[in-house]
Design an enzyme around this catalytic site. Structure first.
Site, PDB file in Angstrom:
ATOM      1  N   GLY A  72      59.146  -1.687 -92.024  1.00 59.58           N
ATOM      2  CA  GLY A  72      58.052  -1.655 -92.395  1.00 59.58           C
ATOM      3  C   GLY A  72      57.089  -2.863 -92.215  1.00 59.58           C
ATOM      4  N   GLY A  98      55.453  -6.774 -82.594  1.00 62.55           N
ATOM      5  CA  GLY A  98      54.375  -7.231 -83.116  1.00 62.55           C
ATOM      6  C   GLY A  98      54.220  -7.507 -84.512  1.00 62.55           C
ATOM      7  N   ASP A  99      55.108  -7.315 -85.135  1.00 55.97           N
ATOM      8  CA  ASP A  99      55.159  -7.572 -86.653  1.00 55.97           C
ATOM      9  C   ASP A  99      55.780  -9.068 -86.455  1.00 55.97           C
ATOM     10  OD1 ASP A  99      54.132  -5.346 -87.829  1.00 55.97           O
ATOM     11  OD2 ASP A  99      56.369  -4.584 -87.913  1.00 55.97           O
TER      12      ASP A  99
END
Length: 300
Positions: A48, A251-252
């Protein structure tokens, strides 16, 4: 200086397809698409966007405050964050649904196909952002549609500068809504595909969009990233990964580094340089939260 990280907490089921998607999907047969991929490798990870960003920021020495929802199966995730020293003050449990689930399949060229069940994430808008003396920064990453819309307004009303990071949630919004997000935000970050969609839907070029915020970053994967400030572009060189194993969460990881730099008052280019380093480091590890950053942190 804590940073509020709005987004999802999810369990990721990660699968590896040893071929290439492009060799299995026939362009002239897309109207009757019916494909099956054999995935010999499968694992379940904590993921997440909010969880992954918070993990990266904590690894760098920052103070993440994830704002997210988990379902009836989310106790394990909450316990993990507590063990890592990540605050769960703004993590809310919804008992009548599951925690968000992502099914991610990666091919040999690191292309990905993802199916996402939002679950408890669809009630993320119930949690409200208010002004608080110790909170000076935030980010809106992919979340429930209502949560993204409301949290952007709440950040603005509270006087908290924030990063708009629409990610895979971008297709939920039309051009007018996306332009309003940009109007409210202090910074914007997208990958190259998302940047093209953002530009197409708003009718504004990346250069024009960058003039409406303090800065805009377009990540380019192995090609580094572009930093746009006031319509002017700076290309930030990539960092070569020692090994390429899994792009999930890269990307996170970049965005966690971005928040760390913004907390420190760095220039956007310096933030992006750290983001490239952290993203290149993460890709050598499987899953979005299985790496450490001691060597990078010591050099900051």
């Amino acid at each position: 200086m804590p940073a509020v990280i709005c987004g999802s907490l999810a369990f990721d089921t990660i699968m590896t397809f040893e071929g290439r998607f492009s060799e299995q999907i026939l362009p002239d047969q897309l109207h009757i698409l019916n494909v099956s991929f054999l995935v010999p490798a499968l694992r379940r990870e904590f993921g997440g966007c909010a969880g992954n960003i918070a993990y990266a920021l904590k690894q760098l020495g920052g103070s993440p405050l994830p704002m997210a929802t988990v379902g009836s199966d989310g106790a394990e995730y909450v316990a993990r964050m507590n063990t890592l020293g990540i605050s769960t003050e703004f993590v809310r449990e919804v008992t009548d649904t599951y925690t968000a689930q992502a099914m991610i399949m990666t091919d040999r060229d690191n292309n990905q196909i993802t199916a996402f069940h939002p679950g408890a994430m669809m009630q993320a808008h119930v949690t409200h952002i208010s002004a608080r003396s110790d909170i000076k920064l935030g980010i809106i990453s992919p979340d429930g549609r209502d949560a993204m819309l409301q949290h952007a307004e709440q950040f603005k009303a509270a006087g908290i500068p924030f990063v708009f990071d629409p990610g895979q949630g971008l297709p939920m919004f039309d051009g007018q809504e996306l332009a309003h997000f940009v109007e409210l935000a202090t910074w914007v970050t997208v990958n190259d595909y998302e940047g093209k969609m953002l530009s197409d839907r708003t009718g504004l070029s990346i250069a024009e969009l960058s003039k409406r915020v303090e800065g805009l970053i377009v990540t380019l994967g192995a090609e580094g990233c572009e930093v746009w400030v006031g319509g002017e572009k700076t290309l930030v060189a990539p960092v070569v990964a020692r090994e390429v194993l899994d792009p999930t969460g890269c990307g996170d990881a970049f965005r966690g580094a971005l928040l760390f730099g913004l907390e420190k008052g760095w220039s956007l280019v310096r933030c992006a340089e750290l983001g490239n380093r952290v993203g290149a480091h993460k890709i050598a590890y499987r899953g979005g939260q299985n790496y450490t950053l001691e060597s990078i942190q010591k050099g900051l």
